[in-house]
Design an enzyme around this catalytic site. Structure first.
Site, PDB file in Angstrom:
ATOM      1  N   LYS A  39       0.703  -0.898   0.115  1.00 52.36           N
ATOM      2  CA  LYS A  39      -0.076  -0.035   0.337  1.00 52.36           C
ATOM      3  C   LYS A  39       0.861   1.513   0.069  1.00 52.36           C
ATOM      4  CE  LYS A  39      -0.402  -1.008   4.863  1.00 52.36           C
ATOM      5  NZ  LYS A  39      -0.971  -1.372   6.364  1.00 52.36           N
ATOM      6  N   TYR A 249      15.127  30.994   7.298  1.00 59.26           N
ATOM      7  CA  TYR A 249      14.377  31.470   7.792  1.00 59.26           C
ATOM      8  C   TYR A 249      14.603  31.775   9.350  1.00 59.26           C
ATOM      9  CZ  TYR A 249      11.378  30.381   3.670  1.00 59.26           C
ATOM     10  OH  TYR A 249      11.135  30.944   2.238  1.00 59.26           O
TER      11      TYR A 249
HETATM   12  C1  LIG Z   1      -0.647  -1.484   6.847  1.00 55.58           C
HETATM   13  C2  LIG Z   1      -1.121  -3.433   7.241  1.00 55.58           C
HETATM   14  C3  LIG Z   1      -0.028  -4.427   7.773  1.00 55.58           C
HETATM   15  C4  LIG Z   1       1.394  -4.009   7.181  1.00 55.58           C
HETATM   16  O1  LIG Z   1       2.036  -3.997   8.817  1.00 55.58           O
HETATM   17  P1  LIG Z   1       3.405  -3.388   8.545  1.00 55.58           P
HETATM   18  O2  LIG Z   1       2.806  -3.012  10.504  1.00 55.58           O
HETATM   19  O3  LIG Z   1       3.863  -2.092   7.786  1.00 55.58           O
HETATM   20  O4  LIG Z   1       4.071  -4.274   8.916  1.00 55.58           O
HETATM   21  C5  LIG Z   1      -0.699  -5.695   7.747  1.00 55.58           C
HETATM   22  N1  LIG Z   1      -1.961  -5.456   8.092  1.00 55.58           N
HETATM   23  C6  LIG Z   1      -2.967  -4.494   7.424  1.00 55.58           C
HETATM   24  C7  LIG Z   1      -4.461  -5.200   7.546  1.00 55.58           C
HETATM   25  C8  LIG Z   1      -2.287  -3.335   7.183  1.00 55.58           C
HETATM   26  O5  LIG Z   1      -2.789  -2.271   6.442  1.00 55.58           O
END
Ligand SMILES: *Cc1c(COP(=O)(O)O)cnc(C)c1O
Length: 348
Positions: A39, A249
């Site tokens: 994602k 700044y």
């Molecule tokens: C983002 C996510 C993961 C991965 O989690 P990490 O902590 O980045 O390893 C696994 N399961 C779900 C449902 C997620 O939303």
């Protein structure tokens, strides 16, 4: 249009380390299979670079959050291996999943109905065991809309896997308790940190994200996981400051001696937030180059005292070993990856 001249900001992705991290987590999970959370454009590192590497390493499940993320991932892997965590919120979402052959995660009775109305068949099911984000409550699993689903992966998500919290065991037990409530093919609970909690947490599928990309959410993973993302920025201009000159700044830095400084093409628009100022530094050949003054949108200024030979066009490393970078910047390891901006030239 002519080609753009060479960039002054680049993000080197160590694809070998990415593949090794996936294999290391898959090995730790023993008989469970590892998928990959991809994602947010592979946590900011780039779907087109990372997804083929994860696929070739052996992953057969790719988790995205939004429907808008599906198409980019589907260029590299079969649609039935893509899992959409947010699930079908509208009937258009369900129709889109059906048209592509992508599997949604069902997160509520309403989503179960939407999916059944769209024709149903294979999907995944998220149960809420205490994080209270998305997911069906265990007490709702008997609902006919849920029972009508054809669930491949029954999953839940740990709230505190990066801590030694009693909540981990409580959530694990709740998942165990739900096993018999819904027919399913596979069971899944662990994210990256959950993999390090041990075999009891692995079930059939683990879902690492952060640690694939170099994050170390628990100390058990510190010798296992390698850095993947290496941001680098070029010096645009070298300046000579005299005692009393000020930088940036609000003129928050005042030189207490004559000094050489470098103006570097990296700023908060690139995800290098103002929280780095104070004790942050860039590096060249192992030498630390402290930040001077505030971080601007498109530039920072560093002290070149430790690297007197550097000139315009030379490249500096942004220290992005995630556990350390998190301490220096005050940002989480997740934030450090996902905020890297669009102006980096990503190189696999
Ligand atoms: C983002 C996510 C993961 C991965 O989690 P990490 O902590 O980045 O390893 C696994 N399961 C779900 C449902 C997620 O939303």
């Amino acid at each position: 249009m002519p080609d753009a001249p060479p960039p002054t900001l680049r993000l080197r992705i160590d694809t070998e380390a990415l593949a090794r991290n996936w294999r290391a987590l898959d090995d730790m999970a023993r008989s469970a299979r590892a998928g990959a959370a991809v994602k947010a454009n592979c946590y900011g590192l780039g779907v087109d670079i990372c997804v083929p590497v994860l696929r070739d390493a052996g992953s057969k499940l790719f988790f995205v959050a939004h429907w808008s993320e599906v198409a980019a991932v589907a260029r590299h892997v079969p649609p039935e291996q893509i899992v959409v965590l947010h699930g079908p919120i509208t009937s258009e979402d369900a129709a889109y999943a059906k048209a592509l052959g992508v599997l949604p995660v069902i997160n509520s009775i309403a989503q179960a109905r939407a999916w059944n109305d769209a024709g149903g068949e294979a999907c995944h099911l998220m149960i809420d065991t205490g994080i209270n984000r998305l997911g069906v409550s265990p007490s709702d699993l008997a609902d006919p809309a849920i029972q009508a689903l054809s669930v491949q992966i029954l999953m839940s998500h740990l709230a505190c896997a990066d801590e030694d919290s009693p909540m981990n065991e409580a959530q694990r037990r709740m998942v165990e308790g739900c096993r018999s409530e819904v027919a399913h093919s596979q069971l899944s609970l662990a994210n990256s940190a959950g993999v390090a909690l041990g075999l009891d947490y692995h079930f059939d599928v683990v879902r690492p994200g952060l640690s694939l990309y170099g994050g170390v959410p628990r100390s058990e993973l510190s010798d296992v996981i390698r850095q993947v993302a290496y941001p680098e920025a070029a010096i645009m201009q070298v300046r000579a400051l005299s005692t009393g000159d000020q930088v940036g700044y609000n003129a928050t830095f005042t030189a207490d001696r004559d000094m050489r400084v470098g103006v570097v093409s990296l700023g908060y628009a690139d995800g290098f937030l103002r929280s780095w100022a104070g004790n942050g530094f860039l590096r060249n050949d192992g030498r630390q180059l402290p930040l001077l003054g505030k971080v601007s949108m498109d530039m920072i200024v560093v002290d070149l005292t430790n690297a007197p030979e550097l000139v315009e066009g030379d490249w500096l490393n942004v220290p992005y070993s995630l556990p350390e970078a998190s301490k220096v910047s005050g940002l989480s390891q997740y934030e450090l990856l996902t905020i890297l901006g669009q102006r980096f030239h990503n190189q696999g």
